[in-house]
Enzyme design. Structure first.
Site, mmCIF file in Angstrom:
data_model
loop_
_atom_site.group_PDB
_atom_site.id
_atom_site.type_symbol
_atom_site.label_atom_id
_atom_site.label_comp_id
_atom_site.label_asym_id
_atom_site.label_seq_id
_atom_site.Cartn_x
_atom_site.Cartn_y
_atom_site.Cartn_z
ATOM 1 N N CYS A 115 27.493 42.468 -12.531
ATOM 2 C CA CYS A 115 28.481 41.768 -11.710
ATOM 3 C C CYS A 115 29.657 41.385 -12.592
ATOM 4 O O CYS A 115 29.470 40.915 -13.718
ATOM 5 C CB CYS A 115 27.849 40.513 -11.103
ATOM 6 N N HIS A 157 24.939 43.199 -2.402
ATOM 7 C CA HIS A 157 25.426 42.448 -3.568
ATOM 8 C C HIS A 157 26.761 41.769 -3.256
ATOM 9 O O HIS A 157 26.933 40.567 -3.513
ATOM 10 C CB HIS A 157 25.564 43.388 -4.766
ATOM 11 N N GLU A 158 27.700 42.541 -2.682
ATOM 12 C CA GLU A 158 29.030 41.975 -2.432
ATOM 13 C C GLU A 158 28.979 40.897 -1.344
ATOM 14 O O GLU A 158 29.633 39.851 -1.467
ATOM 15 C CB GLU A 158 30.023 43.075 -2.058
ATOM 16 N N HIS A 161 27.980 37.417 -2.346
ATOM 17 C CA HIS A 161 29.030 36.573 -2.928
ATOM 18 C C HIS A 161 29.649 35.648 -1.881
ATOM 19 O O HIS A 161 30.106 34.550 -2.206
ATOM 20 C CB HIS A 161 30.151 37.442 -3.524
#
Ligand code: NI
Length: 192
Positions: A115, A157-158, A161
């Site tokens: 990341c 994953h994104e 965030h």
């Protein structure tokens, strides 16, 4: 001073800019980001351009708005055929706003992640292998895709965030987290 995304917009409209990537420890990365209310505005398009410039400059596979300090629900990702990701299929460049992810089965698989906000480290994270994501493009058109494998991993994953989650928080055994140059000596992998 309370956080105000408009301060960011005021200084970035109309300019191309590689922005500072916020690193783990910065409170903006722990927040739940807010929905985008209006599409195709100069402010939104400037944000997206800055995210793209920053992602490209850092050689990243994806980036989320909070990583450049803007707590809005905007992510982007995309991976060309790349020797750095030998086991990763390419992912079309996608800007996804107000995303909703729906796993299509309970099946998960482990894979290495990095990341831009956690530079120098890699970890093994379990992710759903197949999912549907919906959301909007910058003009407000609906995006609705069923994806799997690395594409599904990058999307998860994104989008994490946007809910204040960094991938190390998904690691069960912290021995699965380590320094990139120790785990993969000589490979010169980027931070994402
Ligand atoms: Ni990330």
């Amino acid at each position: 001073m309370p956080y105000n995304p408009l301060n960011f917009f005021a200084e970035s409209v109309g300019e191309m800019a590689v922005r500072t990537v916020r690193k783990m420890g910065d409170p903006v990365l722990w927040q739940r980001a807010e929905e985008v209310g209006q599409f195709d505005t100069p402010e939104l398009l400037a944000l997206i351009q800055d995210m793209r410039d920053t992602m490209d400059a850092m050689d990243g596979a994806g980036i989320a708005a909070p990583q450049i300090g803007v707590s809005l629900r905007v992510v982007m990702f995309g991976v060309d055929e790349n020797p750095r990701y030998p086991d990763a299929e390419s992912v079309p460049f996608t800007v996804l706003i107000n995303p909703v992810l729906t796993p299509l089965s309970d099946e998960v698989e482990e894979g290495w992640e990095g990341c831009l906000s956690v530079p120098g480290l890699r970890g093994i994270v379990s992710r759903y292998t197949r999912l549907r994501y919906t959301g909007f493009d910058p003009q407000g058109n609906i995006i609705d895709r069923t994806v799997e494998g690395f594409h599904a991993r990058v999307a998860q994953h994104e989008c994490d965030h946007l809910d204040g989650i960094l991938y190390p928080m998904r690691i069960q055994d912290l021995r699965d987290l380590g320094y990139t140059d120790v785990l993969f000596p000589g490979e010169d992998l980027p931070d994402d």
